[in-house]
Each structure stands twice: as C-alpha cells, then as structure tokens.
Design a protein around this motif. Structure first.
Motif, mmCIF file in Angstrom:
data_model
loop_
_atom_site.group_PDB
_atom_site.id
_atom_site.type_symbol
_atom_site.label_atom_id
_atom_site.label_comp_id
_atom_site.label_asym_id
_atom_site.label_seq_id
_atom_site.Cartn_x
_atom_site.Cartn_y
_atom_site.Cartn_z
ATOM 1 N N TYR A 104 0.889 -1.306 0.079
ATOM 2 C CA TYR A 104 -0.002 -0.012 -0.058
ATOM 3 C C TYR A 104 0.814 1.224 -0.092
ATOM 4 C CZ TYR A 104 -3.226 -3.592 1.139
ATOM 5 O OH TYR A 104 -4.260 -4.518 1.199
ATOM 6 N N THR A 105 2.035 1.252 -0.234
ATOM 7 C CA THR A 105 2.905 2.417 -0.112
ATOM 8 C C THR A 105 3.888 2.369 -1.595
ATOM 9 O OG1 THR A 105 4.938 1.498 0.653
ATOM 10 C CG2 THR A 105 3.379 2.243 2.188
ATOM 11 N N HIS B 53 -6.888 5.565 0.598
ATOM 12 C CA HIS B 53 -5.318 5.105 0.664
ATOM 13 C C HIS B 53 -4.395 5.377 -0.265
ATOM 14 C CE1 HIS B 53 -7.704 2.684 3.438
ATOM 15 N NE2 HIS B 53 -6.845 2.304 4.069
ATOM 16 N N GLN C 69 -0.544 5.538 5.512
ATOM 17 C CA GLN C 69 -1.446 4.088 5.533
ATOM 18 C C GLN C 69 -1.595 3.494 7.022
ATOM 19 O OE1 GLN C 69 -2.490 3.135 2.501
ATOM 20 N NE2 GLN C 69 -1.629 4.964 1.852
#
Length: 463
Positions: free
Chosen positions: A38-39, A62, A71
């Motif tokens: 998620y980054t 997000h 996050q």
C-alpha cells in the motif's frame, strides 16, 4: 415470504459482532505487508496503479499518499471503526465508515483480492441498511439476558442480505456443473493436490481418496440446495446452516484461502432462527445493563433518509440479481458493459480446480558473493520446496505473484521492492534479482514433473 425473509434482531447483533471481528482479522493480516502492498515503496506504486486501474486512485483514500505513516493512520482509523461496530456504539456510522475504508483499501491494491474480500464488502454494504445495534449493543442499552420472543426485522435490506448469501452458493453451483470433474468426485482431490493452497490438515487428508470424493459430492449437493437456506425455517434451516458452517470451518484448517471462510461463516449467522438465540441467551446470562447515550437517530431527524435508503436497497437488490445473471450468461450483457460487471466473483474452484501447483523463485546475487531467494530471504535452493504454501507467505502474496506473471510492469515493481527491502535491512547489498515461475502439473495417478519459466532479470537500482 415475510417469515422466511425476516431476521431475528439477536441474529443481527451476532452478525454485527462477526462482521467486526472479520474486519479486525483482515486488518491484522494485512498489517505486516502494509509497506509492500500500500505504499509507493512497495510492489504497486501509485503510478503503476494509475496505469493498470485508471480511476481507482481517485476514489481511494489510501491512494492520497504513498507514505507509510498515512497508511498506518488509515489502518488505525479502520480498527477504531471496527471496534465501535463490535460493541455497537454508533453502529450505523461505524458500519458505513468500516465499509468506506474497506473499499478504499481494496481499491488501493485490487491485485491482492479474492472472493472473500468481495463478499466482505457486500455484506458490510447490506449491513449498513439494517438495525445491527438494536440488541446486545451500547446503542440499545438493553439487558443482554432478556428471554422470550423478540422482534424480527423484515424488508428489502433483509431480502438483499439473504439473497447475497444464497447467490454466492447458487452461482458457484451453476458454474461447477459446467465441468464433469465435480460430478466424478475428483474436484476436491485435485484441490488438495494444490500445494500452494493446502495447509495444516489439508496435507494430511489429501490422500484419503474415498473421503475427499464424498466431500466433493457433499459440497456440490449443498450448493445446489442453497436456496433452501431461505425456503426452510426452524430447525431444518438451522441444520442446513450448520452443514454449510462445518464445510467452511473445514476450509480454515485445510486451505490457505484468507478471510473467505470467515466471511462466509459471518454471512450464515443471520440465517439462524430465533430458538437458537433463545438458547444462547439462556446459557450466557449477562445481568449488567449496557451504557447508552441518549440521542435521536438520524433517520428520525431526517425522514427523507428512510425513503432514500429503501429506494437504494431496492435498486441494489435488482442489481444483485441482474449482475449475477449476466455473469452466468443467463442474460446477455449490453454492448460496452465493463468487464468488472461480466466477470464472475463466485467461481471459486469452478468450473474445475487448477491442475498445477506453482510457486515463484527469486534468485538474487549479493555483494558478498552469496545467493539468496529474495522472496524468503533464505539461501537459494532451486529444488521443489516441501511446503509450497510457505513460499508465498500468505494468500495475498500468492495472488499478487499470479498477477505479476501476466503483467511485466508488476514484475519490475516486484523486483524493485525485493531489492529495496533487502538493502534496507542487510549490510551485504543485493545487486540483481531474477524471477522464475515454477509449475508442477497435477497427475492423480502418475509422477509429476516441474516446469520452469523465466519471467525476467533485473538489476537493483535500475528496475
């Protein structure tokens, strides 16, 4: 029909608790991979997300930032909302917030989703229309050991929730009948030969041929009978719910399927009849009155919201039937219909299970002269691993590796992430990494051989 579509308020309360627990488990399982998934330092930077899924980043909270801190903050907020849902505090708001954050998280990385993720957001959606906080909740402020008859809830929302549960099973049954492997009883045998799925007891019972054949026929029969989950009432319905629940519990201890079995168990809870909850309250007495903050529900303050909610529930109920009919080919899709509408979400191991076990190897060279598997961090070994499921860490990594095999951009971002992850935590730097796809075709009665496919070679710092 009203009797069959009605849901006991205590069942809704238990459903609320089950949903909240699944959301918390889902967050806890995702948390170790928050940087990777998620980054921008992970396997799917926002630039790649925008290329592969245009528009997803625009509607995902997000995707507002590629940093780890943002996050983690959103994960924490989702956890707080799930805890509020668990105890029934401002239940409607907690449900909506949980749904919004879950959808946002799923849109940030759709490559790691499976049917359980789809079902979880669908159940949360229907839950937002239901009075989940009317019993066993801070919002209700009632004694949780009350006995006797209790009010039931019936309407478009209960019909939508129950229809959603049945549709999953029924559409899966229709697709399974399109291959004779299920009718022969061999489907579960093939499924348990997939070492990248099987864990725990799955490895033990894989060789029990008569038992797994019977399990295939039993599961297919249950899927066909799934409409009876709504048609039946009383003890007959409870027995059928118990049979489905037993199968899903078996999935938990035999296959690496993520939250799918847990979500399915949560979806069965509203189907349990009132006498089950009478016994629960009789055996688990709680005399303390729950605290309750006095306030007027928003729906009473703004009556138009009730009409709007009913209209939305009606439209979504129709959409539920139509979309699944289109996915099964029963109804033709209009020209220009997006693939997301015509794709089936409930074709798990259907029409037949995959016929090959596969895993990904990532041999990497270090400045020290050593060679490691960049995925596991262990010394590189090209031989077949005894436990293939352990090569993928979890089901989300397995899903991502499957997608990366088909998409060159994902392979590049995966190699970049593996290099960065290693060099951030080790003194001996990684100079280059290769990606290999290993496949072992399933043969129930003969020897199996491993085929190798090179997916690419990447230099660290130049990927």
């Amino acid at each position: 029909m009203a009797r069959r579509l009605a849901i006991d308020r205590r069942a809704l309360a238990a459903f609320r608790v089950a949903l909240a627990l699944v959301v918390l488990v889902d967050l806890a399982r995702r948390l170790p991979d928050v940087r990777a998934f998620y980054t921008d330092a992970g396997v799917l930077p926002r630039s790649v997300l925008a290329t592969l899924y245009p528009g997803y980043g625009a509607v995902s909270l997000h995707a507002l930032s590629g940093g780890l801190v943002v996050q983690l903050a959103l994960f924490a907020l989702a956890g707080v909302a799930a805890l509020a849902l668990l105890v029934g505090y401002r239940t409607r708001l907690a449900t909506v917030v949980s749904l919004v954050l879950l959808v946002s998280l799923q849109l940030r990385n759709p490559l790691v989703l499976n049917s359980g993720d789809v079902l979880l957001r669908r159940l949360l959606f229907w839950a937002a229309f239901l009075p989940l906080g009317s019993r066993w909740a801070v919002d209700s402020g009632e004694r949780t050991n009350s006995s006797g008859a209790t009010d039931r809830v019936v309407g478009l929302a209960t019909a939508g929730l129950l229809a959603q549960v049945v549709v999953v099973y029924l559409t899966n049954a229709v697709v399974k009948f399109r291959a004779d492997v299920w009718l022969r009883g061999d489907a579960v045998r093939y499924a348990f030969q997939l070492d990248h799925f099987t864990v725990l007891l799955g490895d033990v019972i894989a060789g029990w041929t008569p038992a797994v054949q019977f399990a295939a026929w039993l599961w297919l029969a249950l899927l066909v009978c799934s409409p009876l989950l709504v048609v039946l009432t009383g003890r007959a319905r409870a027995a059928l719910v118990g049979a489905f629940a037993a199968i899903h519990a078996g999935m938990v201890v035999t296959m690496q399927l993520g939250v799918f079995p847990l979500v399915s168990l949560a979806g069965l809870v509203p189907l349990l009849p009132g006498w089950v909850w009478d016994r629960v309250e009789a055996r688990v007495p709680v005399t303390r009155r729950l605290p309750r903050l006095p306030r007027t529900p928003l729906a009473r303050r703004v009556p138009a919201l009730t009409a709007l909610a009913r209209t939305l529930a009606a439209l979504c109920l129709v959409a539920l039937v139509v979309v699944n009919a289109v996915g099964l080919g029963v109804v033709g899709a209009p020209a220009g219909t997006p693939d997301q509408v015509t794709e089936r979400s409930w074709d798990m191991f259907a029409p037949s299970p995959p016929r090959a076990t596969w895993w990904v190897l990532a041999p990497a060279n270090l400045t020290s002269g050593e060679r490691v598997n960049a995925i596991t961090g262990e010394p590189f070994d090209a031989s077949r691993p005894p436990e293939v499921a352990e090569m993928h860490r979890n089901e989300r990594w397995r899903k991502f590796f499957a997608d990366a095999k088909r998409e060159p951009q994902l392979r590049q971002s995966l190699a970049r992430h593996l290099c960065t992850r290693w060099n951030r935590t080790h003194d001996s730097g990684m100079t280059d990494v290769q990606l290999w796809h290993m496949s072992e075709r399933t043969d129930l009665d003969g020897p199996e051989s491993v085929e190798r496919e090179r997916l690419g070679s990447y230099r660290c710092g130049a990927t």
